[in-house]
Scaffold this motif. Sequence first.
Motif, PDB file in Angstrom:
ATOM      1  N   LEU A 173     -15.502 -27.262  -6.694  1.00  0.00           N
ATOM      2  CA  LEU A 173     -14.594 -28.404  -6.625  1.00  0.00           C
ATOM      3  C   LEU A 173     -13.561 -28.327  -7.734  1.00  0.00           C
ATOM      4  N   ARG A 174     -12.291 -28.394  -7.358  1.00  0.00           N
ATOM      5  CA  ARG A 174     -11.197 -28.592  -8.298  1.00  0.00           C
ATOM      6  C   ARG A 174     -10.575 -29.943  -7.993  1.00  0.00           C
ATOM      7  N   GLY A 175     -10.011 -30.594  -8.999  1.00  0.00           N
ATOM      8  CA  GLY A 175      -9.543 -31.950  -8.801  1.00  0.00           C
ATOM      9  C   GLY A 175      -8.084 -32.172  -9.117  1.00  0.00           C
ATOM     10  N   LEU A 176      -7.562 -33.259  -8.571  1.00  0.00           N
ATOM     11  CA  LEU A 176      -6.224 -33.749  -8.864  1.00  0.00           C
ATOM     12  C   LEU A 176      -6.337 -35.195  -9.321  1.00  0.00           C
ATOM     13  N   GLY A 177      -5.453 -35.594 -10.216  1.00  0.00           N
ATOM     14  CA  GLY A 177      -5.442 -36.961 -10.696  1.00  0.00           C
ATOM     15  C   GLY A 177      -4.309 -37.773 -10.094  1.00  0.00           C
ATOM     16  N   LEU A 178      -3.994 -38.872 -10.761  1.00  0.00           N
ATOM     17  CA  LEU A 178      -2.932 -39.774 -10.315  1.00  0.00           C
ATOM     18  C   LEU A 178      -1.940 -40.016 -11.455  1.00  0.00           C
ATOM     19  N   VAL A 179      -0.721 -40.364 -11.071  1.00  0.00           N
ATOM     20  CA  VAL A 179       0.295 -40.813 -12.011  1.00  0.00           C
ATOM     21  C   VAL A 179       0.937 -42.080 -11.441  1.00  0.00           C
TER      22      VAL A 179
END
Length: 334
Positions: A115-121
């Motif tokens: 699992l690789r992740g992305l965040g939020l802005v």
Amino acid sequence: MTSPTVDVHAHVLLPQVEALVAGLPGLAEAKALDARRNGPAALGVSGPMVGERLPRLTDVSVRLAAMDAQGVDVQLVSPSPSHYHYWADEGTAEKVYRLANEATAAHCAEAPHRLRGLGLVPLQHPDHMVRALDHALEQGLAGVEISSHAPGRELSDPAYEPFWNRAEETGAVLFLHPFGCTLDERLDRWYLSNTVGQPTENAVALSHLIFSGVFDRHPGLKLIAAHGGGYLPTHIGRSDHAWSVRADAGADCAHLPSSYLKRLWFDSLVHDPHVLRELVRVAGADRVLLGSDFPFDMGTDDPVAVLRAAHLSVDDFDAVRGRNAASLLHLASA
């Protein structure tokens, strides 16, 4: 060496984010807008659908079992777009992105090889976006997910220039995933809010980025467009024609609009093998990535089979199945 099978369009649900914003001023209005855009019939279906999929959205062991059944080795996991909360004030927005980034990173850390992740802005607060992107990267995330617009701001807004600069400088992956279409009640029946709204928003957002010259100023941006880029790749000839014959259309971007498709990445989630073949033709096989929209009903439960149905060459199939994403995300081959 064989590249892993990589799904770049998979989501995680973060109940802690919703607990954070519960009862805050602005949330009720945002929910009312969402209800108006989708209509009561869609909401009546969507609620039970998400409930049934909650284990796959929150439990890593359930997620991994589903990935095994699909033959997917690695997922790029992004928060459900329902967590954007672009209505939030500056203070709340900072709490949202920090919590979302940390919770997504913790989810992915339970299976770091898969699992690789992305965040939020906070797209509604451009002055905070660089800090939010840096925070996501500090958590070990690969980048961030953004929508097609924020209230009162298109992605062509000059206020986003520092963010594009920082994303290019850091090599962060940006995942363009719309949430909500501004055609509003025109799409409030038959789930048109999604079936028409999502590809429309993708096309509008990408057009703003292309025609405003964002990709001329930031040629190193790593941007993945969800849903195959929506309507734009299959109708890019109209954009090229306008750029060629109208001074206003061609005023701010240096090259034919179609040429920018080869600078972007697109997921494969277009629901039609002929459209997928056309996407590969116009963008290049090296610019298309496997995507499933895991685990929602508008995705696919078998993304590899869907890709196989497009009858690409062996090399192109392998590129889309995982080689392109492995390179983009710096994943090791098996």
